[in-house]
Design an enzyme around this catalytic site. Structure first.
Site, mmCIF file in Angstrom:
data_model
loop_
_atom_site.group_PDB
_atom_site.id
_atom_site.type_symbol
_atom_site.label_atom_id
_atom_site.label_comp_id
_atom_site.label_asym_id
_atom_site.label_seq_id
_atom_site.Cartn_x
_atom_site.Cartn_y
_atom_site.Cartn_z
ATOM 1 N N PRO A 62 0.706 -1.205 -0.068
ATOM 2 C CA PRO A 62 -0.150 0.008 -0.026
ATOM 3 C C PRO A 62 0.845 1.305 0.001
ATOM 4 C CG PRO A 62 0.039 -0.640 2.104
ATOM 5 C CD PRO A 62 0.764 -1.929 1.276
ATOM 6 N N CYS A 63 1.600 1.448 -0.971
ATOM 7 C CA CYS A 63 2.381 2.864 -1.233
ATOM 8 C C CYS A 63 1.591 3.806 -1.158
ATOM 9 C CB CYS A 63 3.279 2.657 -2.394
ATOM 10 S SG CYS A 63 1.977 2.637 -3.935
ATOM 11 N N HIS A 64 0.191 3.772 -1.379
ATOM 12 C CA HIS A 64 -0.744 5.077 -1.357
ATOM 13 C C HIS A 64 -0.903 5.601 0.307
ATOM 14 C CE1 HIS A 64 -3.032 1.514 -0.736
ATOM 15 N NE2 HIS A 64 -3.863 2.124 0.262
#
Length: 170
Positions: free
Chosen positions: A135-137
């Site tokens: 989940p780089c967001h």
């Protein structure tokens, strides 16, 4: 080693594709407008992979629920062989950021055992082969700004709001 891929439609969210080896997921893409765009984005990983419609039906179902704001369970096994060690460490630490929360690039650098590697963390997130799964967001600027996302900033905001909705309902 065997490799598989599938591309599926998730209603109003769009088309998503995933690639996996026998060990775990190796590639995913953010929602796109059509099948062909996803297929192009999954290159070159799909060249030697078997097209396997339905192979990822469990993941497809969970992604559908995730994007509908219903539930969250995307802790699938991943296969990051061949990636730089620092990137692997950053991606694994990124997966520990709780649903509905965010952390800064500097926090992620500290967690990856190199406090001075903020730019390297940014590079790792920019090269994340498994958006949503890794989940780089959830990684944001130190000042709280939504920066550095392979998708658009409005999509990053939408995903974070969706996750806050899911986590508040849990």
């Amino acid at each position: 080693m065997n490799s598989y891929y599938d591309i599926f439609h998730l209603g109003s969210i769009g088309w998503i594709g995933v690639v996996s080896t026998d060990i775990g997921l190796t590639r995913s893409v953010l929602p796109m407008g059509n099948f062909d765009a996803v297929l192009k984005s999954l290159q070159p990983q799909v060249l030697n992979a078997e097209y396997a419609p339905g192979f990822f039906s469990g993941l497809e179902y969970r992604l559908e629920n995730y994007f509908a704001g219903k539930s969250f369970d995307l802790y699938d096994k991943i296969d990051l062989r061949g990636a730089p060690l620092f990137f692997k460490a950053a991606w694994e630490k990124c997966r520990t950021i709780p649903l509905g929360e965010t952390r800064s690039y500097s926090w992620l650098a500290e967690q990856s055992r190199n406090v001075k590697a903020v730019r390297a963390v940014g590079q790792a997130m920019a090269r994340n082969p498994l958006p949503i799964i890794v989940p780089c967001h959830r990684v944001i600027g130190k000042n709280g700004s939504l920066t550095g996302f392979a998708g658009t900033i409005p999509l990053k905001q939408k995903i974070l709001e969706l996750e806050q909705q899911i986590s508040s309902g849990m």
